[in-house]
Design a protein around this motif. Structure first.
Motif, PDB file in Angstrom:
ATOM      1  N   LEU A 163      31.988  42.814  37.269  1.00  0.00           N
ATOM      2  CA  LEU A 163      31.630  42.266  38.580  1.00  0.00           C
ATOM      3  C   LEU A 163      32.952  41.973  39.315  1.00  0.00           C
ATOM      4  O   LEU A 163      32.715  42.291  40.618  1.00  0.00           O
ATOM      5  N   ARG A 164      33.731  41.536  38.586  1.00  0.00           N
ATOM      6  CA  ARG A 164      35.057  41.074  39.020  1.00  0.00           C
ATOM      7  C   ARG A 164      36.400  41.533  38.486  1.00  0.00           C
ATOM      8  O   ARG A 164      36.424  41.214  37.167  1.00  0.00           O
ATOM      9  N   PHE A 165      37.380  41.914  38.934  1.00  0.00           N
ATOM     10  CA  PHE A 165      38.711  42.247  38.223  1.00  0.00           C
ATOM     11  C   PHE A 165      40.072  41.716  38.629  1.00  0.00           C
ATOM     12  O   PHE A 165      39.929  41.658  39.926  1.00  0.00           O
ATOM     13  N   TRP A 166      40.865  41.210  37.929  1.00  0.00           N
ATOM     14  CA  TRP A 166      41.991  40.638  38.157  1.00  0.00           C
ATOM     15  C   TRP A 166      43.024  40.917  37.251  1.00  0.00           C
ATOM     16  O   TRP A 166      42.934  41.672  36.336  1.00  0.00           O
ATOM     17  N   GLU A 167      44.420  40.632  37.422  1.00  0.00           N
ATOM     18  CA  GLU A 167      45.443  40.900  36.857  1.00  0.00           C
ATOM     19  C   GLU A 167      45.319  40.736  35.113  1.00  0.00           C
ATOM     20  O   GLU A 167      45.479  41.678  34.489  1.00  0.00           O
ATOM     21  N   ASP A 168      44.869  39.737  34.752  1.00  0.00           N
ATOM     22  CA  ASP A 168      44.677  39.374  33.351  1.00  0.00           C
ATOM     23  C   ASP A 168      43.321  39.130  33.057  1.00  0.00           C
ATOM     24  O   ASP A 168      43.080  38.541  31.987  1.00  0.00           O
ATOM     25  N   GLY A 169      42.447  39.700  33.443  1.00  0.00           N
ATOM     26  CA  GLY A 169      41.030  39.543  33.096  1.00  0.00           C
ATOM     27  C   GLY A 169      40.045  40.140  33.994  1.00  0.00           C
ATOM     28  O   GLY A 169      40.295  40.803  34.952  1.00  0.00           O
TER      29      GLY A 169
END
Length: 116
Positions: free
Chosen positions: A39-45
């Protein structure tokens, strides 16, 4: 404002929001034979739908459509607001071929011509 809405309407709005996030995102997590949309993606997760998976840990593969992007190690996951939040310890970019364990000379011949 959400305090004034009936809980059925709130649940319907939340489901519509998740469905919209699943449609927009091409990113997927492959765990064994199971595939879950991110659903959502960021640098460390990243975040997954908690209705599809309750807990996730270990080595996973992350794909953009059919293209393998990363191999990641998930060290922690917890449910927050209907999403499973996964924290990655490491994320290694996927390569199409194995890395070389020696330095390739830039002037080395590309191939050999046969003798005639």
């Amino acid at each position: 404002m959400s305090d004034f809405l009936p809980k059925e309407v709130r649940a319907g709005l939340e489901e519509a929001r998740k469905r919209d996030l699943r449609k927009r995102s091409r990113l997927r997590v492959l765990v064994g034979d199971e595939v879950y949309p991110i659903l959502r993606f960021w640098e460390d997760g990243f975040a997954l739908d908690a209705d599809q998976v309750a807990h996730l840990r270990g080595l996973v593969d992350i794909y953009d459509g059919s293209r393998h992007l990363w191999q990641s190690l998930i060290i922690a996951s917890e449910v927050e607001a209907g999403e499973l939040i996964c924290v990655m310890k490491r994320s290694t970019a996927a390569a199409e071929r194995a890395p070389l364990d020696y330095v390739r000379d830039e002037n080395a011949p590309v191939g050999y011509l046969p003798r005639h």
